[in-house]
Design an enzyme around this catalytic site. Sequence first.
Site, PDB file in Angstrom:
ATOM      1  N   SER A  92     -12.668   8.844   7.924  1.00  0.00           N
ATOM      2  CA  SER A  92     -11.886   9.620   6.966  1.00  0.00           C
ATOM      3  C   SER A  92     -11.730  11.066   7.432  1.00  0.00           C
ATOM      4  O   SER A  92     -11.261  11.298   8.543  1.00  0.00           O
ATOM      5  CB  SER A  92     -12.570   9.524   5.600  1.00  0.00           C
ATOM      6  OG  SER A  92     -11.678   9.862   4.576  1.00  0.00           O
TER       7      SER A  92
ATOM      8  N   ASP B  20      -5.058   0.653   2.444  1.00  0.00           N
ATOM      9  CA  ASP B  20      -5.889   1.839   2.266  1.00  0.00           C
ATOM     10  C   ASP B  20      -5.062   2.876   1.528  1.00  0.00           C
ATOM     11  O   ASP B  20      -4.083   3.389   2.068  1.00  0.00           O
ATOM     12  CB  ASP B  20      -6.330   2.358   3.647  1.00  0.00           C
ATOM     13  CG  ASP B  20      -7.265   3.557   3.538  1.00  0.00           C
ATOM     14  OD1 ASP B  20      -7.383   4.130   2.439  1.00  0.00           O
ATOM     15  OD2 ASP B  20      -7.879   3.909   4.566  1.00  0.00           O
TER      16      ASP B  20
ATOM     17  N   HIS C 112     -10.901   1.743   1.993  1.00  0.00           N
ATOM     18  CA  HIS C 112     -10.969   2.908   2.865  1.00  0.00           C
ATOM     19  C   HIS C 112     -12.259   2.934   3.690  1.00  0.00           C
ATOM     20  O   HIS C 112     -12.428   3.803   4.524  1.00  0.00           O
ATOM     21  CB  HIS C 112     -10.857   4.169   1.998  1.00  0.00           C
ATOM     22  CG  HIS C 112     -10.756   5.434   2.784  1.00  0.00           C
ATOM     23  ND1 HIS C 112      -9.777   5.640   3.745  1.00  0.00           N
ATOM     24  CD2 HIS C 112     -11.498   6.570   2.763  1.00  0.00           C
ATOM     25  CE1 HIS C 112      -9.942   6.846   4.270  1.00  0.00           C
ATOM     26  NE2 HIS C 112     -10.974   7.426   3.704  1.00  0.00           N
TER      27      HIS C 112
END
Lengths: 389, 278
Positions: B106, B228, B256
């Site tokens: 991320s 996602d 995610h």
Amino acid sequence: MAERLVDGPSEPEVPVETAEDLYENAPCGYMSTLPGGLIVRANRTFFLWTGYQSDQVVGRRRFSDLLPPSGRIYYETHYAPLLLMQGSVREIALEVICTDQSRLPVLINATLARDAQGQPQLIRITVFNATARRKYEQELLRERRRAEQATQEKARFIAMVSHEIRSPLSAIVAVRQMLEKTDLSPRQDQLVRMLKSSSESLLGLVNNVLDFGRFEGGHEVLELHRFDLQALVSASFETMRARAELKGIALEQTITGEVPQCVVGDALKIHQVLTNLLSNALKFTERGVVRLSVHCEPTGAESVAITFSVSDTGIGIASDRLNSIFEEYAQGAEVRSRYGGTGLGLAISSGLVKLHGGELCVQSELGRGSTFRFTLHLKLQDLSAEGGS
Amino acid sequence: MKARVDSLQWGMDVLARNNVKVLGRADAQPILFVHGFGCDQNMWRFVTPAFEPSYRVVLLDLVGAGKSDLSAWSSAKYQTLHAHATDILEICRALTLEDVIFVGHSVSAMIGVLAARAEPDRFAKLVLVGPSPCYIDDAEYVGGFSRKDIEELLESLDSNYLGWSSAMAPVIMGNPQRPELSEELENSFCRTDPNIARHFARVTFLSDNRADLPLVRTPTLILQCSEDVIAPPVVGEYVRRSMPAARLVMLNATGHCPNLSAPEETIAAMRPFLGPNG
């Protein structure tokens, strides 16, 4: 009723309720999803609250599809990973978008059911209607923000006023310095000396308030450069010598260990801490000794640990006050009226030491004196040119 | 610049600062795992064991997250992702890590991009899990969110941080007057300080690192989840197009956090990219 009592105990009448009834009509929403979030079952309460029909969501929508974008981020960054790691999450605050596009504030509890092989199989979710609670939360948050804002505004105001005071004050100090150089009668000389002591003490106070404001605002940063350690220690010592002599207190200085010629640090701030600690020590000591000790210990080829300590034979600090002396305005009213000062000096010193990665500590005994000590780990070479970014 | 040098200069232990853990083979190529927003190094727990036999596995908590030294955090220092990238480089120097494989989830995917941009020679490969260089839509660019969405997220964080959520260690964490509360929360993952988390959310979701992507020539693998919402496939594709040496693997995993929801698939996707050691 009376007859029953006379007849002896009997089973209370329990209305018939199936587990299905309880599931469907419980005062909370129930929902089951696949590990990926696809809703596979939900109860009537949930549908009543949100307006959805079963066939609109079951097998069609993921739980996160019912959330606004902000909720989806929270879901993906907190709810989903925690559930997979902990097997459960509790009281996650979310909003579910209802069919009429209104948002239902909810609190979510969820558990992860695994199959015999330990693979995630199903997520069981309870949904609590948190409408009233969320309103209360919002009110709390609003109040907190208002309070924080008011504090900041006050701090800004104080900083601004201090700035405004400092300019004319600097002018007064400069004029006084010029005045000192003229021919003065003994009476005038005495008046100028009074002017000197008052203006310097006021300038110190204003500077403290401004320094503290910079800490509060998180604007204080280190300015690193190489400096001569011995020279810095001597300078701090010399600044205080006249005051010590005036009060008839012995001022001593020792520097021991493997003393490097130069170290890298913010010399001005270290000087500020040392003079502040020495000044405090002199202020609270009526007779005896104030001692500045510095000890250097190499911690590798490139760094050195330097322990500074300032000890006095002054009034000392009561043990129940030791924990709070580094807090701003911690100085007791009695101390303030007798000795003066803003009560910000130690808070600032402690902050400056912390900025260097150290911690200012104190040992003290009432009536016998205090020792303030901190250790800084300083590099011997300036590496600031290295590393880019 | 001043903020950047302070920890380095002042000899603060960068390994303690970032709660760095080193596992695996001491003499092997280092593989550095960095967690994303909302979590800490625990999120790699299902993935790292696969790499321990053949790599020097380095785990860390970003300053402000997990068991990092919260006193090292300041809002001024960490107002951009660069400060975290600098921390990563300091850790690499402290452990003399060379030829590093960087795995970032991320927001840490972009932290890795910034670190590799600053010191390209230090990194052999980048693995970016669910990367997004910019979360907010901007003209032709689709990031997936509007600024209003992000403002709402920050609001909802406030509600969750008020103390009703066990997901968040509330303000009581580290309260010396009430050690029993810290004790109780000791076992919960991804503890965080509410103020820091809110600040990090702002820094993360308002960041825009699109201009950095073309400047990183390190061989890069993008792991893209099929559904996602935070980093949608169109964003993964944008990252691939923008980086000179990137390839993209579309995972079957949804969500995610494939490192948690589909660790085997994540590991299997990384191995061919990492080469014979993998």
